[in-house]
Design an enzyme around this catalytic site. Structure first.
Site, PDB file in Angstrom:
ATOM      1  N   HIS A 181      -3.431   6.982   2.978  1.00  0.00           N
ATOM      2  CA  HIS A 181      -3.836   5.652   2.498  1.00  0.00           C
ATOM      3  C   HIS A 181      -5.185   5.304   3.121  1.00  0.00           C
ATOM      4  O   HIS A 181      -5.426   5.568   4.297  1.00  0.00           O
ATOM      5  CB  HIS A 181      -2.771   4.630   2.905  1.00  0.00           C
ATOM      6  CG  HIS A 181      -3.173   3.226   2.602  1.00  0.00           C
ATOM      7  ND1 HIS A 181      -3.693   2.852   1.380  1.00  0.00           N
ATOM      8  CD2 HIS A 181      -3.153   2.094   3.363  1.00  0.00           C
ATOM      9  CE1 HIS A 181      -3.961   1.565   1.399  1.00  0.00           C
ATOM     10  NE2 HIS A 181      -3.647   1.083   2.584  1.00  0.00           N
ATOM     11  N   CYS A 208       0.817  -1.219   0.000  1.00  0.00           N
ATOM     12  CA  CYS A 208       0.000   0.000   0.000  1.00  0.00           C
ATOM     13  C   CYS A 208       0.851   1.270   0.000  1.00  0.00           C
ATOM     14  O   CYS A 208       0.359   2.353  -0.307  1.00  0.00           O
ATOM     15  CB  CYS A 208      -0.937   0.012   1.200  1.00  0.00           C
ATOM     16  SG  CYS A 208      -1.843  -1.513   1.381  1.00  0.00           S
ATOM     17  N   ASN A 247     -10.083  -0.513   0.636  1.00  0.00           N
ATOM     18  CA  ASN A 247      -8.623  -0.370   0.578  1.00  0.00           C
ATOM     19  C   ASN A 247      -8.138  -0.883  -0.780  1.00  0.00           C
ATOM     20  O   ASN A 247      -8.232  -2.070  -1.068  1.00  0.00           O
ATOM     21  CB  ASN A 247      -8.021  -1.192   1.731  1.00  0.00           C
ATOM     22  CG  ASN A 247      -6.512  -1.169   1.765  1.00  0.00           C
ATOM     23  OD1 ASN A 247      -5.864  -0.712   0.823  1.00  0.00           O
ATOM     24  ND2 ASN A 247      -5.948  -1.679   2.850  1.00  0.00           N
TER      25      ASN A 247
END
Ligand code: UT7
Length: 331
Positions: free
Chosen positions: A256, A116, A286
């Site tokens: 994020h 990520c 996500n």
């Protein structure tokens, strides 16, 4: 090498597959509830790519939109970096597939893998080539099709992730704009908490690995959560202090998008009001490396961020990895 040019973002783009999977849809396939998912994560729905769509397809569309936004042609691109944990295949790299799709002839193209944190790793990497004057325009893309690597019987993971791609054109910008600071890190000891075990040289794909469901994402959520809360707040603060600024100088946070509770920790650490934080995890979940560039593209297009704003970008992820930077928006 001393810095010659300021590196910033002159165009952004994103691509989300059209299919929406809601929490109510997931209630029908695993033992979960909309109430649990929303209260623990903030996620309400996510996008899922169809069986004919791979990561490079989403990445290519996002890249074309970023080039349009920057007013550039594929031939203007000097390098392509794709951050992904869900490449189309082991090789060729997804970046090479995107290069061919775009017709960005002969420019170097490669993937990086920092989960990520990948887009920010790529952005910071690209900014070095721009700062030294080695290249003029670099496409940095974060793109994922995580849905293809999820165990749709595992409620610990399948409710969390989504598919998408975001892209940015990194180029020279005027003095006092662009990237002001950056911070990156990794803790390989913690890597075991978020893992896709099989399909590499340690455990090549076999009947056994498939039977044992080792080609899916596995996660110890609470371990990753503890790390994430600590590191998102710390890395955000570090980006500000490395820029020689204070929290009062921060205009906006683009974090994020893993969990609203993790984002809240970073927001509070920077003393920012809620409206100064970009959130889209309620709509997309996500998206790993795609989360930050999709959020940045939306924030730019909706004018949530404006020219001159000082923005903190921050991410954490598998590896374990983290990255942050402070950016003075130049568009
Ligand atoms: O980008 C990096 C990727 N990873 C992350 O960002 C993940 C970071 N971690 C998190 O966001 C949170 O840890 C989760 C959202 C994954 C979990 O939230 P939590 O508050 O840490 O819950 P927990 O793991 O402590 O689990 C609490 C309970 C467990 O049940 P028991 O053992 O207490 O009976 C889980 O089995 O919640 C259960 N559970 C669920 N229940 C309903 C786990 N997933 C679900 C679910 N629906 N989808």
């Amino acid at each position: 090498m001393s810095k010659l040019y300021n590196a910033g973002i002159i165009g952004t783009g994103s691509c989300l597959p059209p299919k929406i999977v809601t929490n109510e849809d997931l209630e029908k396939i695993v033992d979960t509830s909309d109430e649990w998912i929303v209260s623990r994560t903030g996620i309400k729905k996510r996008r899922v790519a169809d069986e004919n769509t791979a990561t490079s397809d989403l990445a290519t569309v996002a890249a074309r939109r970023a080039l349009d936004d920057a007013g550039l042609k594929p031939s203007d691109i000097d390098m392509i970096i794709v951050a992904t944990v869900t490449p189309d295949m082991n090789f060729p790299s997804t970046a090479c597939l995107v290069q061919a799709n775009l017709g960005a002839e002969h420019c170097p193209a490669f993937d990086i893998e920092a989960a990520c944190s990948g887009f920010l790793y790529g952005f910071i990497l690209a900014s070095q080539f721009i700062a030294t004057g080695a290249y003029e325009n670099i496409l940095v893309i974060g793109a994922e099709c995580l849905s293809k690597f999820l165990n749709w019987k595992d409620r610990n993971t399948c409710v969390l992730f989504g598919d998408g791609a975001g892209a940015a054109v990194v180029s020279r910008v005027d003095e006092k704009f662009g990237i002001l600071s950056h911070c990156m890190g990794a803790d390989g000891e913690g890597g075991k908490h978020l893992i896709l075990e099989a399909g590499g040289s340690r455990k090549p794909a076999s009947f056994e690995t498939v039977k044992n469901e080792l080609h899916y994402v596995q996660m110890e959520g609470s371990e990753v959560f503890k790390f994430a809360v600590r590191i998102m707040a710390k890395a955000s603060e570090e980006a500000v202090s490395l820029a020689g600024l204070t929290k009062a100088d921060v205009d906006f946070l683009v974090p994020h998008q893993a969990n609203i509770r993790i984002i809240e920790g970073a927001r509070k650490r920077l003393n920012l009001p809620k409206e100064k934080v970009y959130i889209n995890l309620d709509r997309y979940g996500n998206m790993s490396a795609a989360s930050v560039p999709v959020a940045l593209d939306e924030a730019s297009r909706t004018k949530a961020i404006k020219k001159g704003d000082r923005i903190v970008l921050v991410a954490f992820g598998g590896g374990l990895t983290w990255a942050s930077c402070m950016l003075r928006w130049s568009k």
